[in-house]
Motif scaffolding. Sequence first.
Motif, PDB file in Angstrom:
ATOM      1  N   SER A 169       0.833  -1.192   0.000  1.00 41.88           N
ATOM      2  CA  SER A 169       0.000   0.000   0.000  1.00 41.88           C
ATOM      3  C   SER A 169       0.877   1.255   0.000  1.00 41.88           C
ATOM      4  O   SER A 169       1.911   1.292   0.662  1.00 41.88           O
ATOM      5  CB  SER A 169      -0.855  -0.033   1.273  1.00 41.88           C
ATOM      6  N   LYS A 172       2.516   2.520  -6.719  1.00 46.45           N
ATOM      7  CA  LYS A 172       2.285   1.641  -7.873  1.00 46.45           C
ATOM      8  C   LYS A 172       1.157   2.158  -8.757  1.00 46.45           C
ATOM      9  O   LYS A 172       1.221   2.032  -9.971  1.00 46.45           O
ATOM     10  CB  LYS A 172       2.029   0.194  -7.435  1.00 46.45           C
ATOM     11  N   SER A 232      -6.984  -1.863  -9.402  1.00 49.88           N
ATOM     12  CA  SER A 232      -7.804  -2.904  -8.770  1.00 49.88           C
ATOM     13  C   SER A 232      -8.066  -2.615  -7.297  1.00 49.88           C
ATOM     14  O   SER A 232      -9.083  -3.041  -6.746  1.00 49.88           O
ATOM     15  CB  SER A 232      -7.158  -4.282  -8.941  1.00 49.88           C
ATOM     16  N   GLY A 233      -7.170  -1.851  -6.658  1.00 52.45           N
ATOM     17  CA  GLY A 233      -7.410  -1.485  -5.255  1.00 52.45           C
ATOM     18  C   GLY A 233      -8.703  -0.691  -5.124  1.00 52.45           C
ATOM     19  O   GLY A 233      -9.440  -0.815  -4.138  1.00 52.45           O
ATOM     20  N   TYR A 279     -11.677  -2.900  -4.609  1.00 49.09           N
ATOM     21  CA  TYR A 279     -11.844  -3.346  -3.219  1.00 49.09           C
ATOM     22  C   TYR A 279     -12.310  -2.182  -2.337  1.00 49.09           C
ATOM     23  O   TYR A 279     -13.157  -2.346  -1.454  1.00 49.09           O
ATOM     24  CB  TYR A 279     -10.539  -3.961  -2.685  1.00 49.09           C
ATOM     25  N   ARG A 305     -10.611   7.024  -0.911  1.00 54.24           N
ATOM     26  CA  ARG A 305      -9.162   7.179  -0.674  1.00 54.24           C
ATOM     27  C   ARG A 305      -8.838   7.457   0.786  1.00 54.24           C
ATOM     28  O   ARG A 305      -7.691   7.658   1.127  1.00 54.24           O
ATOM     29  CB  ARG A 305      -8.571   8.326  -1.507  1.00 54.24           C
ATOM     30  N   ALA A 351     -11.088  -1.850   3.043  1.00 51.34           N
ATOM     31  CA  ALA A 351     -10.762  -2.596   1.816  1.00 51.34           C
ATOM     32  C   ALA A 351      -9.821  -3.748   2.144  1.00 51.34           C
ATOM     33  O   ALA A 351      -9.999  -4.874   1.658  1.00 51.34           O
ATOM     34  CB  ALA A 351     -10.121  -1.662   0.793  1.00 51.34           C
ATOM     35  N   SER A 352      -8.834  -3.472   2.995  1.00 53.42           N
ATOM     36  CA  SER A 352      -7.873  -4.500   3.368  1.00 53.42           C
ATOM     37  C   SER A 352      -8.582  -5.657   4.082  1.00 53.42           C
ATOM     38  O   SER A 352      -8.254  -6.830   3.879  1.00 53.42           O
ATOM     39  CB  SER A 352      -6.802  -3.862   4.262  1.00 53.42           C
ATOM     40  N   ALA A 402     -10.619  -7.628   1.519  1.00 53.45           N
ATOM     41  CA  ALA A 402      -9.745  -8.238   0.509  1.00 53.45           C
ATOM     42  C   ALA A 402      -9.185  -9.576   0.974  1.00 53.45           C
ATOM     43  O   ALA A 402      -8.620 -10.329   0.186  1.00 53.45           O
ATOM     44  CB  ALA A 402      -8.606  -7.288   0.157  1.00 53.45           C
ATOM     45  N   GLN A 458     -12.801  -7.638 -13.036  1.00 52.07           N
ATOM     46  CA  GLN A 458     -11.460  -7.115 -13.310  1.00 52.07           C
ATOM     47  C   GLN A 458     -10.978  -7.530 -14.693  1.00 52.07           C
ATOM     48  O   GLN A 458     -10.371  -6.729 -15.414  1.00 52.07           O
ATOM     49  CB  GLN A 458     -10.492  -7.604 -12.238  1.00 52.07           C
ATOM     50  N   GLY A 495      -2.144  -3.948  -8.413  1.00 53.19           N
ATOM     51  CA  GLY A 495      -2.859  -4.606  -7.331  1.00 53.19           C
ATOM     52  C   GLY A 495      -2.277  -5.956  -7.021  1.00 53.19           C
ATOM     53  O   GLY A 495      -1.528  -6.529  -7.818  1.00 53.19           O
ATOM     54  N   ARG A 496      -2.682  -6.430  -5.889  1.00 50.81           N
ATOM     55  CA  ARG A 496      -2.117  -7.589  -5.233  1.00 50.81           C
ATOM     56  C   ARG A 496      -1.933  -8.838  -6.091  1.00 50.81           C
ATOM     57  O   ARG A 496      -0.845  -9.353  -6.242  1.00 50.81           O
ATOM     58  CB  ARG A 496      -3.030  -7.913  -4.034  1.00 50.81           C
ATOM     59  N   ASP A 497      -3.017  -9.314  -6.649  1.00 47.13           N
ATOM     60  CA  ASP A 497      -2.957 -10.615  -7.315  1.00 47.13           C
ATOM     61  C   ASP A 497      -3.077 -10.471  -8.827  1.00 47.13           C
ATOM     62  O   ASP A 497      -3.435 -11.407  -9.517  1.00 47.13           O
ATOM     63  CB  ASP A 497      -4.096 -11.491  -6.803  1.00 47.13           C
ATOM     64  N   MET A 498      -2.762  -9.282  -9.345  1.00 50.05           N
ATOM     65  CA  MET A 498      -2.951  -9.062 -10.783  1.00 50.05           C
ATOM     66  C   MET A 498      -2.096 -10.012 -11.615  1.00 50.05           C
ATOM     67  O   MET A 498      -2.555 -10.595 -12.585  1.00 50.05           O
ATOM     68  CB  MET A 498      -2.624  -7.604 -11.147  1.00 50.05           C
ATOM     69  N   ARG A 514       2.148   9.115   1.298  1.00 51.49           N
ATOM     70  CA  ARG A 514       0.717   9.109   1.614  1.00 51.49           C
ATOM     71  C   ARG A 514       0.338  10.388   2.380  1.00 51.49           C
ATOM     72  O   ARG A 514      -0.696  11.002   2.134  1.00 51.49           O
ATOM     73  CB  ARG A 514       0.403   7.838   2.411  1.00 51.49           C
ATOM     74  N   ARG A 567      -0.892  -2.875   7.987  1.00 57.79           N
ATOM     75  CA  ARG A 567      -1.566  -3.316   6.761  1.00 57.79           C
ATOM     76  C   ARG A 567      -0.670  -4.265   5.953  1.00 57.79           C
ATOM     77  O   ARG A 567      -1.122  -5.258   5.417  1.00 57.79           O
ATOM     78  CB  ARG A 567      -1.958  -2.115   5.911  1.00 57.79           C
TER      79      ARG A 567
HETATM   80  O1   DC Z   1      -3.783  -0.517  -3.342  1.00 51.44           O
HETATM   81  P1   DC Z   1      -4.869  -0.003  -2.375  1.00 51.44           P
HETATM   82  O2   DC Z   1      -4.304   0.609  -1.092  1.00 51.44           O
HETATM   83  O3   DC Z   1      -5.861   0.897  -3.032  1.00 51.44           O
HETATM   84  O4   DC Z   1      -5.668  -1.335  -1.949  1.00 51.44           O
HETATM   85  C1   DC Z   1      -6.653  -1.315  -0.958  1.00 51.44           C
HETATM   86  C2   DC Z   1      -6.673  -2.669  -0.255  1.00 51.44           C
HETATM   87  O5   DC Z   1      -7.158  -3.693  -1.140  1.00 51.44           O
HETATM   88  C3   DC Z   1      -5.292  -3.121   0.245  1.00 51.44           C
HETATM   89  O6   DC Z   1      -5.405  -3.599   1.576  1.00 51.44           O
HETATM   90  C4   DC Z   1      -4.903  -4.252  -0.658  1.00 51.44           C
HETATM   91  C5   DC Z   1      -6.232  -4.762  -1.206  1.00 51.44           C
HETATM   92  N1   DC Z   1      -6.110  -5.194  -2.602  1.00 51.44           N
HETATM   93  C6   DC Z   1      -6.080  -6.542  -2.859  1.00 51.44           C
HETATM   94  O7   DC Z   1      -6.119  -7.338  -1.921  1.00 51.44           O
HETATM   95  N2   DC Z   1      -6.000  -6.998  -4.143  1.00 51.44           N
HETATM   96  C7   DC Z   1      -5.924  -6.134  -5.159  1.00 51.44           C
HETATM   97  N3   DC Z   1      -5.847  -6.604  -6.402  1.00 51.44           N
HETATM   98  C8   DC Z   1      -5.940  -4.747  -4.924  1.00 51.44           C
HETATM   99  C9   DC Z   1      -6.035  -4.307  -3.620  1.00 51.44           C
END
Ligand code: DC
Length: 224
Positions: free
Chosen positions: A16, A20, A38-39, A42, A90, A98-99, A102, A115, A128-131, A156, A179
């Motif tokens: 986070s 990115k 993708s965040g 969520y 935001r 969101a976390s 997620a 997505q 994003g995480r699992d892209m 931030r 986080r």
């Molecule tokens: O990147 P971000 O801070 O906007 O993401 C918000 C939350 O969502 C963060 O805890 C990670 C999660 N997330 C995720 O698990 N998978 C993604 N593809 C994108 C975000």
Amino acid sequence: MSTACTIPVIAIDGPSASGKGTVAALVARELGFHYLDSGAIYRVTAYAAMDKGVALDDEPALVALSRVLDLRFDGAEVYLDGQPVGDAIRTEAAGRAASQIAALPDLRAALLELQRAFRKAPGLVTDGRDMGSVVFPDARLKVFLTATAEERAKRRYKQLIEKGFDASLPALVQDLRERDARDANRSAAPLRLEAGAHLLETTDMTITHAVNQVIGWYREAGQG
Ligand code: DC
């Protein structure tokens, strides 16, 4: 089915506030590709849940909600039920929510199709995480973009202050550490450097340098 796989994807992951999203959006602009944050998906799901009184640990209700989300992206703005929610999603509270959601595997599965629909010609840059691991495992380029928690907190902080929000730097550092730990230790799509991903350490790097590095790697991969 078949054409989707020929459309190139650049997947950028990282913790986070690593920047990115900024880098991904600029790479997309430079290459003329589409961009998926993708965040935001969520965040907007969590925001909609809070707005509609759905508990953040009620997975079946969250899955049902995700199926009827009226969500639209227009440039940097995000619309929920036709209303702009870009700033509201935001906030730190929306990020924490969101976390939390997620980490729910059934919800993540429910959001897959939404997505993948962003993969359109001439290409997609997504962050994003699992892209790179789950959503677009055949991405042409995978990047893991990171920076120290202190540097990310500073970025931030600057962003929040510029937007007129209150912020405390020590609280942000602590929140990011918590986080990171939650995102790294969960079983569904944990935060980690995937095999085959390029590591981009940006603590002492300008945004332009980071963008050029990603584009350089993409071209080296033979797509330039
Ligand atoms: O990147 P971000 O801070 O906007 O993401 C918000 C939350 O969502 C963060 O805890 C990670 C999660 N997330 C995720 O698990 N998978 C993604 N593809 C994108 C975000």
